[in-house]
Design an enzyme around this catalytic site. Structure first.
Site, PDB file in Angstrom:
ATOM      1  N   ALA A   1       0.822  -1.216   0.000  1.00 47.24           N
ATOM      2  CA  ALA A   1       0.000   0.000   0.000  1.00 47.24           C
ATOM      3  C   ALA A   1       0.858   1.269   0.000  1.00 47.24           C
ATOM      4  O   ALA A   1       0.620   2.188  -0.784  1.00 47.24           O
ATOM      5  CB  ALA A   1      -0.945  -0.007   1.190  1.00 47.24           C
TER       6      ALA A   1
ATOM      7  N   ASP B   1       0.568  -1.854  15.561  1.00 51.57           N
ATOM      8  CA  ASP B   1       1.660  -2.346  14.705  1.00 51.57           C
ATOM      9  C   ASP B   1       2.701  -3.139  15.490  1.00 51.57           C
ATOM     10  O   ASP B   1       3.246  -4.119  14.993  1.00 51.57           O
ATOM     11  CB  ASP B   1       2.372  -1.166  14.014  1.00 51.57           C
ATOM     12  CG  ASP B   1       1.522  -0.519  12.929  1.00 51.57           C
ATOM     13  OD1 ASP B   1       0.358  -0.933  12.768  1.00 51.57           O
ATOM     14  OD2 ASP B   1       2.016   0.396  12.248  1.00 51.57           O
TER      15      ASP B   1
ATOM     16  N   HIS C   1     -30.286   4.094  -6.162  1.00 54.33           N
ATOM     17  CA  HIS C   1     -29.897   4.335  -7.554  1.00 54.33           C
ATOM     18  C   HIS C   1     -29.959   5.826  -7.844  1.00 54.33           C
ATOM     19  O   HIS C   1     -30.915   6.478  -7.415  1.00 54.33           O
ATOM     20  CB  HIS C   1     -30.850   3.590  -8.500  1.00 54.33           C
ATOM     21  CG  HIS C   1     -30.604   3.889  -9.950  1.00 54.33           C
ATOM     22  ND1 HIS C   1     -29.583   3.305 -10.669  1.00 54.33           N
ATOM     23  CD2 HIS C   1     -31.237   4.739 -10.815  1.00 54.33           C
ATOM     24  CE1 HIS C   1     -29.606   3.769 -11.917  1.00 54.33           C
ATOM     25  NE2 HIS C   1     -30.603   4.636 -12.028  1.00 54.33           N
TER      26      HIS C   1
END
Length: 473
Positions: A191, A319, A452
């Site tokens: 990424a 992390d 839509h």
């Protein structure tokens, strides 16, 4: 005298750290965060947020260059590199200030400095090299019943390809360049690598991406990665997969890379700058973990389902506690961690439910199993696809190149994975994340009414396609 005793102390104020602190404060814990550099951590200051600001500038520049496609006129379109960087740094500054405000609002103490855990419950904080924000506590000895390590990660450095901050960059320099390079080599196509490659290519640089694995974007579904590669190459990006950089030489104000492909063939390429984007490693050193016997696996702190380490009273999130190294994973882990400490019996985090997003052009987003992983796991599957070219909103936006792909378990109708490439898919993926979290089946998705005209209709169409019921293709 300053208060030095807390229920919970969190080391690190990145997304994981500061969100954990807020949840801890909400649960009634007396909470402090220790930070040495900048509130908000890498993500807010040098990662997720400022890179999106850069990519937004690139996106608008791209649209201005293609104004004619929309019946508009924009002539002599230029950019000011210093102003683009200044905007990105301004965005980072706002995030940093926002984290400071949240700490005050939630009555969380900020301790400024470098932390070392001396023993369970005991931390020494030494002076930091960066200036302490107003109102923060300083160096000294602190106590907490629960210590949560949220120290994040840093760029991985490969021997012989070490960044020097001038010719060979990490994401720090890539985000704040001294000048815009005319040519660039990006080592690594995850990424981070692909986002920077996309930004610099859009801004006019000649970009070469080198990936050691056969597939770019290695964690993505092969079909989506192949689609993205084609789109990036169409924009003029050069991509070498199954290739490694064996040598980097500095030649004046240029860098020369020696590439070796899978068959042993070599070539050299020259560029103004190179970016090393070959992954990140956890910040596990110099916190006192070794001395305490905290278990480290593959460079990250080993934890259980509730973020506990093997040493009672010491926890780890984000992390530093292992992949996927994503801010939203860190935040969720932190909440699970403090709720478990409180005795609320939270659900452990399910890594299969963590969406991943790459903000290049076109965007990429995914969740759950790829087609290959589903087959590897022995699942009997149904696969549905729907292209952007069949969607009215995509055509109206002038963004008709993209694909939505879904993977279902044939027997149960369970949604196993969703993978997308195209405009705004990073915003769409959360629909599939909610569906998977609620254990939604194909039947429920087919019965859901999608508005839509929206890009989201393609999500339903892909589901219909998996069951031979697609309408607009």
């Amino acid at each position: 005298m300053a208060d030095t005793s807390f229920d919970i102390i969190i080391i690190g104020s990145g997304p994981g750290g500061y969100v954990t602190a807020i949840r801890a404060a909400q649960l009634g814990f007396k909470t402090a965060v220790i930070e040495r550099s900048f509130l908000g951590g890498i993500c807010s200051n040098w990662g997720c947020i400022p890179t999106k600001a850069l990519l937004r500038s690139a996106e608008i520049y791209h649209y201005m260059q293609h104004a004619k496609d929309y019946g508009l006129s924009a002539e002599n379109v230029k950019f000011d590199p210093a102003a683009v960087i200044k905007r990105s740094r301004g965005v980072a500054g706002r995030m940093n200030t926002g984290v400071g405000f949240l700490m005050k609002k939630n009555k969380i103490s900020v301790i400024w400095g470098e932390a070392t855990i001396d023993a369970p419950g005991k931390i020494t904080v030494k002076e930091s090299k960066t200036e302490a924000p107003k109102g923060s506590l300083g160096p000294g000895a602190y106590q907490a019943k629960h210590i949560i390590v949220a120290t994040g990660a840093r760029p991985r450095v490969l021997p012989g390809l070490e960044p020097d901050g001038k010719l060979v960059w990490t994401y720090f320099e890539a985000m704040n360049p001294d000048k815009m390079p005319k040519s660039l080599i990006v080592m690594g196509s995850g990424a981070i690598g692909i986002e920077f490659a996309s930004f610099y290519r859009t801004m006019g640089a000649e970009v070469t991406v080198v990936e050691v694995l056969p597939q770019i974007l290695p964690v993505e579904d092969a079909e989506i990665a192949a689609f993205a590669r084609k789109a990036l190459e169409k924009q003029g990006m050069k991509i070498h997969s199954g290739t490694k950089v064996t040598k980097l030489e500095k030649k004046g104000d240029k860098v020369v890379a020696t590439l070796e492909d899978a068959k042993g063939g070599t070539q050299t390429i020259e560029a103004d700058r190179a970016i090393s984007a070959v992954g990140v490693v956890g910040n596990v050193e110099n916190i006192g973990l070794e001395k305490l016997g905290v278990k480290i696996e593959r460079g990250c702190i080993a934890i259980d389902d509730f973020c506990r380490t093997n040493v009672p009273g010491i926890y780890a999130i984000g992390d530093v506690a292992g992949p996927p190294m994503l801010a939203h994973k860190a935040e969720h882990e932190g909440v699970v961690c403090v709720e478990a400490i409180k005795g609320l019996h939270p659900h452990p985090m399910d890594k299969a439910m963590i969406p991943g997003c790459t903000y290049c052009h076109p965007q990429i987003a995914s969740i759950g199993l790829t087609e290959a992983k589903a087959k590897e796991a022995g699942r009997d599957i149904r696969v549905g696809r729907f292209p952007f070219v069949g969607n009215g909103k995509a055509v109206a936006l002038g963004e008709d190149q993209g694909l939505v792909k879904v993977i279902f378990d044939k027997k149960t109708g369970q949604l196993l994975g969703a993978h997308m490439v195209g405009a705004e898919v990073t915003e769409l993926i959360q629909g599939f994340a909610v569906a998977m979290n609620l254990e939604t089946t194909e039947e429920e998705l087919m019965h859901t009414i999608f508005p839509h005209p929206t890009l989201s209709e393609m999500m339903k169409e892909a589901v219909l396609d998996a069951y031979g019921r697609v309408l607009n293709m």
